[in-house]
Scaffold this motif. Structure first.
Motif, PDB file in Angstrom:
ATOM      1  N   ASP A 155     -13.257 -20.740  62.582  1.00 55.42           N
ATOM      2  CA  ASP A 155     -13.047 -19.555  63.412  1.00 55.42           C
ATOM      3  C   ASP A 155     -13.080 -18.261  62.623  1.00 55.42           C
ATOM      4  O   ASP A 155     -12.412 -17.291  62.977  1.00 55.42           O
ATOM      5  N   GLY A 156     -13.865 -18.252  61.555  1.00 55.22           N
ATOM      6  CA  GLY A 156     -13.981 -17.038  60.764  1.00 55.22           C
ATOM      7  C   GLY A 156     -13.919 -17.343  59.280  1.00 55.22           C
ATOM      8  O   GLY A 156     -13.783 -18.505  58.868  1.00 55.22           O
ATOM      9  N   PRO A 157     -14.001 -16.312  58.431  1.00 57.51           N
ATOM     10  CA  PRO A 157     -14.001 -16.519  56.984  1.00 57.51           C
ATOM     11  C   PRO A 157     -12.658 -17.035  56.480  1.00 57.51           C
ATOM     12  O   PRO A 157     -11.602 -16.660  56.970  1.00 57.51           O
ATOM     13  N   GLY A 158     -12.719 -17.917  55.494  1.00 56.31           N
ATOM     14  CA  GLY A 158     -11.498 -18.468  54.913  1.00 56.31           C
ATOM     15  C   GLY A 158     -10.836 -19.472  55.849  1.00 56.31           C
ATOM     16  O   GLY A 158     -11.408 -19.902  56.845  1.00 56.31           O
ATOM     17  N   VAL A 159      -9.617 -19.842  55.495  1.00 57.84           N
ATOM     18  CA  VAL A 159      -8.825 -20.739  56.340  1.00 57.84           C
ATOM     19  C   VAL A 159      -7.910 -19.867  57.180  1.00 57.84           C
ATOM     20  O   VAL A 159      -7.188 -19.015  56.661  1.00 57.84           O
ATOM     21  N   ARG A 160      -7.914 -20.083  58.508  1.00 57.14           N
ATOM     22  CA  ARG A 160      -7.328 -19.111  59.407  1.00 57.14           C
ATOM     23  C   ARG A 160      -6.267 -19.709  60.327  1.00 57.14           C
ATOM     24  O   ARG A 160      -6.106 -20.936  60.409  1.00 57.14           O
ATOM     25  N   VAL A 161      -5.596 -18.818  61.019  1.00 54.20           N
ATOM     26  CA  VAL A 161      -4.729 -19.183  62.133  1.00 54.20           C
ATOM     27  C   VAL A 161      -5.375 -18.607  63.387  1.00 54.20           C
ATOM     28  O   VAL A 161      -5.666 -17.409  63.453  1.00 54.20           O
ATOM     29  N   THR A 162      -5.646 -19.455  64.365  1.00 56.81           N
ATOM     30  CA  THR A 162      -6.290 -19.016  65.601  1.00 56.81           C
ATOM     31  C   THR A 162      -5.268 -18.973  66.728  1.00 56.81           C
ATOM     32  O   THR A 162      -4.586 -19.954  67.001  1.00 56.81           O
ATOM     33  N   VAL A 163      -5.181 -17.812  67.369  1.00 60.95           N
ATOM     34  CA  VAL A 163      -4.274 -17.607  68.491  1.00 60.95           C
ATOM     35  C   VAL A 163      -5.102 -17.592  69.772  1.00 60.95           C
ATOM     36  O   VAL A 163      -6.000 -16.759  69.923  1.00 60.95           O
ATOM     37  N   PHE A 164      -4.814 -18.518  70.666  1.00 62.79           N
ATOM     38  CA  PHE A 164      -5.567 -18.649  71.906  1.00 62.79           C
ATOM     39  C   PHE A 164      -4.825 -17.936  73.040  1.00 62.79           C
ATOM     40  O   PHE A 164      -3.761 -18.372  73.470  1.00 62.79           O
ATOM     41  N   MET A 165      -5.409 -16.842  73.510  1.00 61.30           N
ATOM     42  CA  MET A 165      -4.815 -16.048  74.575  1.00 61.30           C
ATOM     43  C   MET A 165      -5.198 -16.626  75.940  1.00 61.30           C
ATOM     44  O   MET A 165      -6.339 -17.028  76.158  1.00 61.30           O
ATOM     45  N   LYS A 166      -4.237 -16.630  76.849  1.00 62.31           N
ATOM     46  CA  LYS A 166      -4.465 -17.251  78.159  1.00 62.31           C
ATOM     47  C   LYS A 166      -5.053 -16.247  79.151  1.00 62.31           C
ATOM     48  O   LYS A 166      -4.652 -15.091  79.186  1.00 62.31           O
ATOM     49  N   LEU A 174       5.789  -8.938  71.051  1.00 58.66           N
ATOM     50  CA  LEU A 174       5.148  -8.412  69.846  1.00 58.66           C
ATOM     51  C   LEU A 174       5.941  -8.788  68.598  1.00 58.66           C
ATOM     52  O   LEU A 174       5.365  -9.166  67.572  1.00 58.66           O
ATOM     53  N   GLU A 175       7.243  -8.698  68.716  1.00 57.28           N
ATOM     54  CA  GLU A 175       8.094  -9.018  67.573  1.00 57.28           C
ATOM     55  C   GLU A 175       7.949 -10.483  67.162  1.00 57.28           C
ATOM     56  O   GLU A 175       7.848 -10.804  65.964  1.00 57.28           O
ATOM     57  N   GLU A 176       7.914 -11.378  68.152  1.00 58.79           N
ATOM     58  CA  GLU A 176       7.796 -12.805  67.857  1.00 58.79           C
ATOM     59  C   GLU A 176       6.472 -13.135  67.187  1.00 58.79           C
ATOM     60  O   GLU A 176       6.430 -13.848  66.180  1.00 58.79           O
ATOM     61  N   LEU A 177       5.390 -12.620  67.751  1.00 56.27           N
ATOM     62  CA  LEU A 177       4.075 -12.957  67.207  1.00 56.27           C
ATOM     63  C   LEU A 177       3.871 -12.298  65.843  1.00 56.27           C
ATOM     64  O   LEU A 177       3.294 -12.914  64.934  1.00 56.27           O
ATOM     65  N   THR A 178       4.339 -11.071  65.688  1.00 55.76           N
ATOM     66  CA  THR A 178       4.217 -10.394  64.394  1.00 55.76           C
ATOM     67  C   THR A 178       4.977 -11.156  63.322  1.00 55.76           C
ATOM     68  O   THR A 178       4.472 -11.367  62.211  1.00 55.76           O
ATOM     69  N   LYS A 179       6.180 -11.573  63.628  1.00 49.69           N
ATOM     70  CA  LYS A 179       6.986 -12.328  62.662  1.00 49.69           C
ATOM     71  C   LYS A 179       6.294 -13.628  62.288  1.00 49.69           C
ATOM     72  O   LYS A 179       6.246 -14.008  61.105  1.00 49.69           O
ATOM     73  N   SER A 186       4.481 -14.457  58.450  1.00 49.36           N
ATOM     74  CA  SER A 186       4.893 -15.580  57.608  1.00 49.36           C
ATOM     75  C   SER A 186       3.704 -16.226  56.899  1.00 49.36           C
ATOM     76  O   SER A 186       3.879 -16.948  55.913  1.00 49.36           O
ATOM     77  N   TYR A 187       2.484 -15.954  57.384  1.00 51.51           N
ATOM     78  CA  TYR A 187       1.285 -16.542  56.771  1.00 51.51           C
ATOM     79  C   TYR A 187       0.652 -15.641  55.709  1.00 51.51           C
ATOM     80  O   TYR A 187      -0.372 -16.010  55.129  1.00 51.51           O
ATOM     81  N   ARG A 188       1.212 -14.475  55.464  1.00 51.34           N
ATOM     82  CA  ARG A 188       0.569 -13.519  54.541  1.00 51.34           C
ATOM     83  C   ARG A 188       0.262 -14.133  53.167  1.00 51.34           C
ATOM     84  O   ARG A 188      -0.854 -13.970  52.655  1.00 51.34           O
ATOM     85  N   PRO A 189       1.215 -14.819  52.522  1.00 47.88           N
ATOM     86  CA  PRO A 189       0.882 -15.426  51.220  1.00 47.88           C
ATOM     87  C   PRO A 189      -0.259 -16.436  51.323  1.00 47.88           C
ATOM     88  O   PRO A 189      -1.117 -16.517  50.436  1.00 47.88           O
ATOM     89  N   TYR A 190      -0.273 -17.178  52.399  1.00 45.16           N
ATOM     90  CA  TYR A 190      -1.309 -18.177  52.654  1.00 45.16           C
ATOM     91  C   TYR A 190      -2.671 -17.505  52.800  1.00 45.16           C
ATOM     92  O   TYR A 190      -3.676 -17.924  52.211  1.00 45.16           O
ATOM     93  N   PHE A 191      -2.735 -16.421  53.597  1.00 47.17           N
ATOM     94  CA  PHE A 191      -3.987 -15.696  53.768  1.00 47.17           C
ATOM     95  C   PHE A 191      -4.458 -15.098  52.449  1.00 47.17           C
ATOM     96  O   PHE A 191      -5.655 -15.086  52.145  1.00 47.17           O
ATOM     97  N   HIS A 192      -3.510 -14.588  51.672  1.00 48.95           N
ATOM     98  CA  HIS A 192      -3.864 -13.974  50.383  1.00 48.95           C
ATOM     99  C   HIS A 192      -4.509 -15.000  49.454  1.00 48.95           C
ATOM    100  O   HIS A 192      -5.474 -14.699  48.746  1.00 48.95           O
ATOM    101  N   ASN A 193      -4.004 -16.217  49.465  1.00 51.59           N
ATOM    102  CA  ASN A 193      -4.513 -17.255  48.563  1.00 51.59           C
ATOM    103  C   ASN A 193      -5.834 -17.854  49.017  1.00 51.59           C
ATOM    104  O   ASN A 193      -6.649 -18.265  48.184  1.00 51.59           O
ATOM    105  N   CYS A 194      -6.057 -17.916  50.334  1.00 53.35           N
ATOM    106  CA  CYS A 194      -7.254 -18.608  50.832  1.00 53.35           C
ATOM    107  C   CYS A 194      -8.307 -17.669  51.399  1.00 53.35           C
ATOM    108  O   CYS A 194      -9.376 -18.119  51.826  1.00 53.35           O
ATOM    109  N   GLY A 195      -8.016 -16.378  51.416  1.00 56.05           N
ATOM    110  CA  GLY A 195      -8.991 -15.426  51.933  1.00 56.05           C
ATOM    111  C   GLY A 195      -9.200 -15.522  53.423  1.00 56.05           C
ATOM    112  O   GLY A 195     -10.272 -15.171  53.931  1.00 56.05           O
TER     113      GLY A 195
END
Length: 283
Positions: A44-55, A90-95, A99-108
């Motif tokens: 779902d894009g460059p690097g290893v990602r987290v995909t959020v599926f909107m309803k 917004l607060e829940e999803l942002t938090k 939490s994945y920021r270090p993960y994104f930094h390491n895997c691009g």
């Protein structure tokens, strides 16, 4: 989510659908409806990602393989007995995404918003993008979104996956339930920017992989798409109908599948490659 709250959401959805593009499902900027969050996504894009599926989706593509993303309302999965889709603030999803920021930094990697159609919750996504700076954000969209909101999303997101299905408007209405005019308008706008965009074309047997549709698509691409545009030709998902029964739905293309017309697809890919476009044929 109680019955009164669901009915309130339904009323808001009906009101929104009466507007030109049926943009928002709740009218709220601080809450969004998500039906799944997929971690460690590599497609779902460059690097290893987290995909959020909107309803919620204004299209009713007959080959849709995420039927639980069509309705904006929570639905019961008869197999699990659980509801699919819930509100996130917004607060829940942002938090959660922070939490994945270090993960994104390491895997691009980064966050991909898919659906459903994420543009239907544009106000929520715009607010989220303001809060979640510094993380790569990709919008996976059908392009069916009010132009002002679409341009705002394109500005806030780092990359766009843009679906291109059928070029003939009558055929688009027949197989997706909506006109493609707003989609083509948004595509032309996007190509006028420098936003990194990948055009994705589902190859549906006897629907989108016909010679007529591919020739029309080729003319459109040469007319409006930048030469560096990458184009992905996606195979039909033979298991697309598998989820429909658990949501009390019937798959529109039941017993439809036949083999893709690979001659048409290969000719199309070769022709566009000759024009300088980057083609990835996954069929």
């Amino acid at each position: 989510m109680n019955f009164i709250k669901i009915m309130g959401m339904r009323s808001l959805w009906i009101a929104a659908a009466a507007k030109p593009y049926g943009l928002s499902i709740t009218g709220k900027m601080d809450k969004g409806i998500v039906f799944d969050i997929k971690e460690y996504s590599i497609h779902d894009g460059p690097g290893v990602r987290v995909t959020v599926f909107m309803k919620g989706c204004p299209l009713k593509c007959r080959w849709c393989h995420n039927p639980e993303g069509i309705s904006p309302l929570p639905q019961c999965n008869s197999r699990t007995g659980k509801m699919t889709g819930r509100e996130w603030t917004l607060e829940e999803l942002t938090k959660r995404m922070d939490s994945y920021r270090p993960y994104f930094h390491n895997c691009g990697g980064g966050i991909t918003f898919s659906g459903g159609e994420p543009g239907m919750q544009a106000d929520f996504l715009l607010k989220f993008a303001e809060r979640c700076r510094g993380i790569h954000k990709l919008l996976d969209t059908s392009g069916y979104c009010e132009p002002k909101k679409f341009s705002a999303l394109a500005e806030q997101f780092d990359m766009v996956y843009f679906d291109l299905k059928l070029i003939d408007d009558a055929a688009h209405r027949k197989y997706t339930g909506v006109s493609n005019q707003i989609i083509l308008e948004n595509l032309k706008y996007l190509m006028g920017t420098q936003k990194k965009t990948i055009l994705r074309m589902p190859m549906i047997p006897e629907i989108t992989d016909t010679r007529y549709n591919l020739e029309s698509a080729g003319k459109l691409i040469v007319e409006v798409c930048r030469p560096e545009t990458e184009i992905h030709l996606l195979p039909y998902n033979k298991l697309a109908g598998g989820k429909y029964p658990v949501y009390g739905m019937e798959y529109p293309l039941k017993n439809w599948y036949t083999k893709n017309n690979t001659d048409n697809i290969e000719h199309f890919a070769g022709w566009l490659s000759g024009k300088g476009y980057q083609i990835k044929n996954y069929v």
